[in-house]
Structure formats: structure tokens, C-alpha cells
Design an enzyme around this catalytic site. Sequence first.
Site, short mmCIF file in Angstrom:
data_model
loop_
_atom_site.label_atom_id
_atom_site.label_comp_id
_atom_site.label_asym_id
_atom_site.label_seq_id
_atom_site.Cartn_x
_atom_site.Cartn_y
_atom_site.Cartn_z
CD GLU A 89 52.71 59.82 64.86
OE1 GLU A 89 52.36 59.27 65.94
OE2 GLU A 89 53.87 60.71 65.01
NE ARG A 99 53.37 73.85 70.07
CZ ARG A 99 54.56 74.38 69.67
NH1 ARG A 99 55.17 75.56 69.85
NH2 ARG A 99 55.35 73.71 68.85
CB CYS A 152 51.54 65.98 60.95
SG CYS A 152 53.09 66.66 59.97
CG HIS A 178 55.36 62.93 62.85
ND1 HIS A 178 54.14 62.91 63.40
CD2 HIS A 178 55.40 64.16 62.24
CE1 HIS A 178 53.64 64.05 63.37
NE2 HIS A 178 54.28 64.83 62.53
N1 PCA Z 1 55.11 68.66 60.29
C1 PCA Z 1 54.00 69.24 60.87
C2 PCA Z 1 53.16 69.73 59.61
C3 PCA Z 1 54.01 69.70 58.54
C4 PCA Z 1 54.98 68.86 59.01
O1 PCA Z 1 56.07 68.25 58.18
C5 PCA Z 1 53.07 68.42 61.99
O2 PCA Z 1 53.93 67.49 62.68
O3 PCA Z 1 52.18 68.76 62.20
#
Ligand code: PCA
Length: 225
Positions: A89, A99, A152, A178
Site C-alpha cells: 500500500e 462497512r 487494515c 494486502h
Molecule cells: N483485512 C481487513 C482487516 C483485517 C484483514 O486482514 C482490512 O483490509 O481492513
Amino acid sequence: MARRKVYMLMKKVLISGFEPFGGASVNPALEAVQQLAGRNLAGGVIVTCTVPVVRFKAIEAVVAAIETERPDYVITVGQAAGRTGITPERVAINVDDFRIPDNEGIQVVDEPIVAGAPDAYFTTLPIKAMVRAMQDQGIPAQVSNTAGTFVCNHLFYGIQNYIQQLPEQRRIGHGFVHIPLLPEQTTDSTQPSMSLPLIVAGLAICAQSAIDHPVDISVGGGAIC
Ligand code: PCA
């Protein structure tokens, strides 16, 4: 013959993984960090920690691990359904707009993560080098320009803000990555997925890139919406 001792400065990379959330029983981030714990890198080693998908507690868990482990770099990792590749990111924003409820049932709309703090923080990891290195090893990877507005992004922002408050010599590099769903999470859907061995290999490459590139490479990684 005189023996010379060579001292290598080993770098420590802390990789955190989120617990399952939203009613799921697995989170690829947790599965991956379990495999990465203790893994050796060229000139470094990976340590790991587990993170609850809970507002503020997520930040506290990683801060505690940073205080204990005193790493040189931190890579926080979470699942992003719909992603086709591993996506470092670029930016964390100072807003929680959940959400779905987090794992303690907390659901907030348009609340700042840290009131009065900057609107956003950029990653301080070499995301272009990470993406290039993964692609060179045959692993789908792209820069992402949004970490969403759930836990996240919350963790990404919270840790950047925490590091900013540290004395200058302790301002370690940190960024969020991610990762896609695992194949077993997508058996009844049309969502993309990535196998666990590929995710683990990709995250190890991200950790190695952090050590190898104190300054990021300058290559395109932008997106047209
Ligand atoms: N993904 C979520 C929160 C925890 C995770 O593994 C997110 O993208 O916010």
C-alpha cells in the site's frame, strides 16, 4: 594464519498478521506469518506477531511487538478480498469508516483514527522495489493506492503515527501489504485467489527488499481509475 572475525549487522523485520474476521475461519495473513516466523533473509531475520481485528487494539498489539522486538523494519499484512496480486500500500488515511463491525462489534462511521493528526501518511517502505522483486520472481504484485477504511488502514495509519512520535533514530520503516484470498476461501465464488506458498514467498521478498533498498527505486506504479 590470522583469523579475522566478520561481524554482519543483521536486520530484523517484524511482519504482523491479522486474525480471521467477518465470520471467516481463516485469514491468509495469519497463515502466512506463521510460516515466516524465524525465517532467515540475506542479512536479516523475520520475526512475527498476531493482530486482533479490533479498532485500537490492533495498533496496541503491533506497538507492543515493536517495543519488544525493536525491529529495523515493520510490514503489517492483511487480507483484501478481490485483489489478484500482492499489493504493498502507498498511503494510510486518518479515517475509520467500517462497512462491517470489527471482531469486538465496533462499527464507526467517518471517525478520525488520531484526532488532530495528519490526514494521511505515506508508506516508508520501498514499495516499488518490493513489487518489482516479486514480479521478477513470477509473483503477481502491484502497488495499491488505497488500503480501504477498515482495520487494515487503521493499523497502517496508527503505526505510521506512532513511529512519527519516536525519536529520529528510532523512526523505522513501516508499510502495509494486502494479500489475496486463499483458494480455499473462494471455492464457491468468482473471487481471485493466491496459493499460500506464493503468498509466503512474496512476503519474504517484501522483507528482503526492505533490507536491500533503504531508498526506493523510481519506476512507475501508478493507476488510472
Ligand atoms: N483485512 C481487513 C482487516 C483485517 C484483514 O486482514 C482490512 O483490509 O481492513
